[in-house]
Scaffold this motif. Structure first.
Motif: not given
Ligand code: GDP
Length: 302
Positions: A85-103
């Motif tokens: 984790n390098g001192g902090e919890e790692q973000k393991n989820t995908l960066n999906i946009q709240e609205s609109g297209l995610t690529i």
């Protein structure tokens, strides 16, 4: 449960060796640490990561005045998670946009499990209620487009494609337009993986990325690099090559079920500073898990 099952090989070698070590040594001494170091290196944790871990363990053991090896085992797990984790919890989820297209651009060398992982991720997103489209960006390898289509059919997701040998950047252009006009939530883009011609491949990936950036500002929202855990330190070399050429935002580590050297997860994280977002634990559509260091490490010793 799935996690535990998929990690059988690593559990039965790495974890059992640590348990055996703890059972054999009553006192924590220099020999104990030396043997532990060997076990960690054999599990592909990576030399520099192992050194760091052993150093921190020694410091912690001294600080807490630990003498019993049983107590050290808990500290080993703690430190493994901390290093990951390098001192902090790692973000393991995908960066999906709240609205609109995610690529999401998916890169990696042929054979690592790229197509399979795209299928699994598409299925997962689909199950979460998101509409998904696939882009057949590997126009080079014979059969790659068809293979992606098989996965598309399996998980009920459409594939945007052109003929074999066509320009991958043109495929991406089409795919982004299609995703926009159909109001799709996530576009997953396959890419070529012929590392024999590294310079050309990296140029191709850059071009593909430029088209995506141009057609949708802010995209790609993720560049996922797929690595095969069974290739050990080779996977690290591949990761370095790809992250030099493009901004990799996350790793999909496949075939963890097929290796006893699950320590590669830590080496990747510690040496490249790229979070592992998913691990592949088998060939079937639901053999993909979001990665979480705590769950992983404690699962190994559970
Ligand atoms: P690509 O060339 O990178 O697209 O690789 P593929 O998706 O075709 O996968 C290559 C092989 O690895 C196939 O036989 C897959 O079934 C297998 N594979 C992919 N992911 C996993 C995994 O997590 N575990 C196991 N055991 N096999 C996998």
């Amino acid at each position: 449960e799935k996690f535990k099952e998929g990690l059988m090989k690593t559990r039965s070698s790495f974890s059992e060796r640590v348990n055996d070590l703890v059972a054999r040594y009553r006192k924590v001494d220099e020999d104990f640490f030396e043997e532990l170091e060997e076990i960690l290196i054999a599990a592909d944790v990576g030399v520099s990561t192992v050194m760091e871990l052993i150093d921190e363990l020694k410091t912690e053991v001294k600080k807490r005045n630990i003498q019993d090896t049983k107590e050290v085992q808990a500290v080993i797990s703690e430190k493994l998670v901390e290093i990951y984790n390098g001192g902090e919890e790692q973000k393991n989820t995908l960066n999906i946009q709240e609205s609109g297209l995610t690529i999401i651009l998916v890169v990696g060398v042929n054979g690592v499990g790229k197509t399979t992982s795209i299928g699994k991720i598409a299925n997962k997103l689909n199950n979460e209620g998101k509409s998904v489209l696939l882009a057949a960006g590997d126009t080079f390898r014979a059969g790659a487009i068809q293979q992606l289509e098989v996965w598309g059919e399996r998980v009920g997701v459409e594939v945007i494609k052109q003929s074999e040998g066509s320009d991958p950047a043109a495929v991406m252009y089409d795919a982004v337009q299609a995703a926009k006009s159909r109001n799709v939530d996530v576009l997953l883009c396959d890419t070529a993986g012929r590392l024999q011609n590294k310079v050309n491949l990296m140029k191709e990936l850059e071009k593909v990325k430029r088209v995506i950036e141009r057609e949708l500002p802010g995209a790609p929202h993720e560049v996922l690099l797929v690595l095969d855990a069974t290739t050990g330190q080779n996977a690290l070399t591949q990761a370095k090559t790809f992250s030099d050429a493009t901004n990799v935002t996350g790793i999909v580590l496949t075939k963890l079920d097929g290796t006893a050297k699950g320590g590669i997860v830590l080496a990747i994280r510690n040496e490249l500073n790229i979070p592992v977002k998913f691990v592949g634990l088998g060939e079937k559509v639901d053999d993909l898990q979001e990665f979480n260091a705590e769950q992983y490490v404690y699962g190994l010793f559970a």
